[in-house]
Scaffold this motif. Sequence first.
Motif, PDB file in Angstrom:
ATOM      1  N   GLU A  64       0.860  -1.172  -0.002  1.00 31.19           N
ATOM      2  CA  GLU A  64      -0.060   0.003   0.071  1.00 31.19           C
ATOM      3  C   GLU A  64       0.802   1.158  -0.071  1.00 31.19           C
ATOM      4  OE1 GLU A  64      -3.191   2.285   2.889  1.00 31.19           O
ATOM      5  OE2 GLU A  64      -2.280   0.420   3.490  1.00 31.19           O
ATOM      6  N   VAL A  65       0.901   2.092  -1.029  1.00 32.82           N
ATOM      7  CA  VAL A  65       1.504   3.192  -0.902  1.00 32.82           C
ATOM      8  C   VAL A  65       0.991   4.214  -0.031  1.00 32.82           C
ATOM      9  CG1 VAL A  65       2.412   5.066  -2.576  1.00 32.82           C
ATOM     10  CG2 VAL A  65       2.331   2.904  -3.559  1.00 32.82           C
ATOM     11  N   ILE A  66       1.544   4.870   0.835  1.00 37.14           N
ATOM     12  CA  ILE A  66       1.380   5.840   1.718  1.00 37.14           C
ATOM     13  C   ILE A  66       1.409   7.118   1.006  1.00 37.14           C
ATOM     14  CG2 ILE A  66       1.782   6.757   4.089  1.00 37.14           C
ATOM     15  CD1 ILE A  66       2.520   3.935   4.644  1.00 37.14           C
ATOM     16  N   ASP A  79       7.153   6.272   0.059  1.00 35.77           N
ATOM     17  CA  ASP A  79       6.664   5.505   1.529  1.00 35.77           C
ATOM     18  C   ASP A  79       5.742   4.706   1.196  1.00 35.77           C
ATOM     19  OD1 ASP A  79       6.835   5.132   4.139  1.00 35.77           O
ATOM     20  OD2 ASP A  79       5.800   7.032   4.484  1.00 35.77           O
ATOM     21  N   PHE A  80       5.956   3.256   1.664  1.00 34.97           N
ATOM     22  CA  PHE A  80       4.905   2.429   1.388  1.00 34.97           C
ATOM     23  C   PHE A  80       5.077   1.377   2.523  1.00 34.97           C
ATOM     24  CE2 PHE A  80       8.654   0.538  -0.480  1.00 34.97           C
ATOM     25  CZ  PHE A  80       8.564  -0.608  -0.206  1.00 34.97           C
ATOM     26  N   ALA A  81       3.722   0.658   2.770  1.00 35.44           N
ATOM     27  CA  ALA A  81       3.581  -0.415   3.631  1.00 35.44           C
ATOM     28  C   ALA A  81       3.437  -1.477   3.050  1.00 35.44           C
ATOM     29  CB  ALA A  81       2.584   0.200   4.799  1.00 35.44           C
ATOM     30  N   VAL A  82       3.797  -2.700   3.602  1.00 36.98           N
ATOM     31  CA  VAL A  82       3.634  -3.846   3.220  1.00 36.98           C
ATOM     32  C   VAL A  82       3.242  -5.150   4.182  1.00 36.98           C
ATOM     33  CG1 VAL A  82       5.801  -4.651   3.078  1.00 36.98           C
ATOM     34  CG2 VAL A  82       4.240  -5.743   1.519  1.00 36.98           C
ATOM     35  N   CYS A  92       9.543  -6.358  -3.209  1.00 40.89           N
ATOM     36  CA  CYS A  92       8.446  -5.443  -3.788  1.00 40.89           C
ATOM     37  C   CYS A  92       8.944  -4.822  -5.007  1.00 40.89           C
ATOM     38  CB  CYS A  92       8.126  -4.273  -2.843  1.00 40.89           C
ATOM     39  SG  CYS A  92       7.021  -5.210  -1.580  1.00 40.89           S
ATOM     40  N   LEU A  93       8.147  -4.633  -6.024  1.00 39.23           N
ATOM     41  CA  LEU A  93       8.687  -3.985  -7.284  1.00 39.23           C
ATOM     42  C   LEU A  93       7.929  -2.472  -6.930  1.00 39.23           C
ATOM     43  CD1 LEU A  93       9.247  -3.799 -10.349  1.00 39.23           C
ATOM     44  CD2 LEU A  93       7.132  -4.144 -10.890  1.00 39.23           C
ATOM     45  N   VAL A  94       9.166  -1.666  -7.158  1.00 44.39           N
ATOM     46  CA  VAL A  94       8.646  -0.037  -7.015  1.00 44.39           C
ATOM     47  C   VAL A  94       8.999   0.537  -8.250  1.00 44.39           C
ATOM     48  CG1 VAL A  94       9.408   1.835  -5.563  1.00 44.39           C
ATOM     49  CG2 VAL A  94       9.495  -0.351  -4.478  1.00 44.39           C
ATOM     50  N   ARG A  95       8.216   1.385  -8.628  1.00 45.12           N
ATOM     51  CA  ARG A  95       8.411   2.116 -10.036  1.00 45.12           C
ATOM     52  C   ARG A  95       7.821   3.444 -10.017  1.00 45.12           C
ATOM     53  NH1 ARG A  95       4.599  -1.678 -13.964  1.00 45.12           N
ATOM     54  NH2 ARG A  95       2.517  -0.904 -13.235  1.00 45.12           N
ATOM     55  N   ALA A  96       8.368   4.084 -10.990  1.00 46.58           N
ATOM     56  CA  ALA A  96       7.830   5.635 -11.128  1.00 46.58           C
ATOM     57  C   ALA A  96       7.492   5.997 -12.507  1.00 46.58           C
ATOM     58  CB  ALA A  96       8.996   6.541 -10.746  1.00 46.58           C
ATOM     59  N   ARG A  97       6.449   6.749 -12.648  1.00 46.71           N
ATOM     60  CA  ARG A  97       5.979   7.191 -13.963  1.00 46.71           C
ATOM     61  C   ARG A  97       6.068   8.663 -14.049  1.00 46.71           C
ATOM     62  NH1 ARG A  97       3.370   2.824 -16.727  1.00 46.71           N
ATOM     63  NH2 ARG A  97       3.027   1.141 -15.463  1.00 46.71           N
ATOM     64  N   SER A  98       5.979   9.138 -15.461  1.00 49.00           N
ATOM     65  CA  SER A  98       6.101  10.523 -15.605  1.00 49.00           C
ATOM     66  C   SER A  98       4.880  10.877 -15.802  1.00 49.00           C
ATOM     67  CB  SER A  98       7.103  10.658 -16.916  1.00 49.00           C
ATOM     68  OG  SER A  98       6.524   9.917 -18.207  1.00 49.00           O
ATOM     69  N   ARG A  99       4.566  12.018 -16.160  1.00 54.02           N
ATOM     70  CA  ARG A  99       3.269  12.574 -16.351  1.00 54.02           C
ATOM     71  C   ARG A  99       2.592  11.860 -17.645  1.00 54.02           C
ATOM     72  NH1 ARG A  99       0.580  16.695 -14.404  1.00 54.02           N
ATOM     73  NH2 ARG A  99       2.229  17.479 -13.086  1.00 54.02           N
ATOM     74  N   VAL A 120       4.989  -3.757   7.791  1.00 50.56           N
ATOM     75  CA  VAL A 120       6.233  -3.038   7.817  1.00 50.56           C
ATOM     76  C   VAL A 120       6.096  -1.835   6.739  1.00 50.56           C
ATOM     77  CG1 VAL A 120       8.492  -3.440   7.262  1.00 50.56           C
ATOM     78  CG2 VAL A 120       7.281  -5.272   7.916  1.00 50.56           C
ATOM     79  N   ARG A 121       6.489  -0.566   7.336  1.00 47.13           N
ATOM     80  CA  ARG A 121       6.618   0.461   6.542  1.00 47.13           C
ATOM     81  C   ARG A 121       7.809   0.961   6.201  1.00 47.13           C
ATOM     82  NH1 ARG A 121       3.345   6.045   8.247  1.00 47.13           N
ATOM     83  NH2 ARG A 121       4.203   7.468   6.595  1.00 47.13           N
ATOM     84  N   THR A 122       8.230   1.315   4.785  1.00 43.78           N
ATOM     85  CA  THR A 122       9.563   1.411   4.351  1.00 43.78           C
ATOM     86  C   THR A 122       9.458   2.763   3.540  1.00 43.78           C
ATOM     87  OG1 THR A 122       9.658  -0.906   4.215  1.00 43.78           O
ATOM     88  CG2 THR A 122      11.083   0.308   2.915  1.00 43.78           C
ATOM     89  N   THR A 123      10.508   3.362   3.678  1.00 47.83           N
ATOM     90  CA  THR A 123      10.709   4.642   2.834  1.00 47.83           C
ATOM     91  C   THR A 123      11.969   4.376   1.738  1.00 47.83           C
ATOM     92  OG1 THR A 123       9.953   6.141   4.663  1.00 47.83           O
ATOM     93  CG2 THR A 123      11.302   7.146   2.853  1.00 47.83           C
ATOM     94  N   TYR A 124      11.614   4.462   0.484  1.00 51.15           N
ATOM     95  CA  TYR A 124      12.643   4.013  -0.640  1.00 51.15           C
ATOM     96  C   TYR A 124      12.814   5.110  -1.467  1.00 51.15           C
ATOM     97  CZ  TYR A 124      15.210   1.419  -3.818  1.00 51.15           C
ATOM     98  OH  TYR A 124      16.080   0.783  -4.834  1.00 51.15           O
ATOM     99  N   ARG A 125      14.175   5.651  -1.719  1.00 52.33           N
ATOM    100  CA  ARG A 125      14.332   6.645  -2.737  1.00 52.33           C
ATOM    101  C   ARG A 125      14.857   5.763  -4.053  1.00 52.33           C
ATOM    102  NH1 ARG A 125      13.758  11.704  -3.714  1.00 52.33           N
ATOM    103  NH2 ARG A 125      15.405  12.565  -5.444  1.00 52.33           N
ATOM    104  N   LEU A 126      14.011   6.151  -5.121  1.00 47.54           N
ATOM    105  CA  LEU A 126      14.206   5.525  -6.517  1.00 47.54           C
ATOM    106  C   LEU A 126      14.864   6.399  -7.371  1.00 47.54           C
ATOM    107  CD1 LEU A 126      13.335   3.080  -8.128  1.00 47.54           C
ATOM    108  CD2 LEU A 126      11.126   4.260  -8.674  1.00 47.54           C
TER     109      LEU A 126
END
Length: 144
Positions: A64-66, A79-82, A92-99, A120-126
């Motif tokens: 769940e993306v917080i 910042d997400f919880a799993v 977990c697969l973490v991804r970013a999308r442009s506009r 578990v709550r995690t903060t990740y810099r992608l």
Amino acid sequence: MTDTSATTAPTAAMFPPGRYGRRRAPRVRRPWLVALLTAVAVLVGTAIAGRLYTLYGDPLHQPEVITYTEATEAGITIDFAVTVPPGGATTCLVRARSRDGAEVGRSEVTVRAEPGERHVRTTYRLATERVAFLGEVPRCRPAD
């Protein structure tokens, strides 16, 4: 006196021969065949749904993306919880999308739970190729 339509018995319509093609015999109905095909379709649909659930719907590894913040040219912070089995780990697969919807960054993150901990709550810099519009965690699976 001649017969009129009120005094004659109704009969099948008479068509000129050769004008409308030949008449087809009525079809034989097979209700058991319809029931059998319906049952097969339901079984196949249930099997496909079960397979997709095992691949993508594991409730033990539900992300769940917080929030996602700090979107820059270089990256985005997600910042997400799993939900993880107690004492277990998930990838977990973490991804970013442009506009415009293009994927600009992607990574797999392993999250470990402490004994007795399930959420578990995690903060990740992608790191990203260009400015990200949103960050997401589409799926998690048991860690290898």
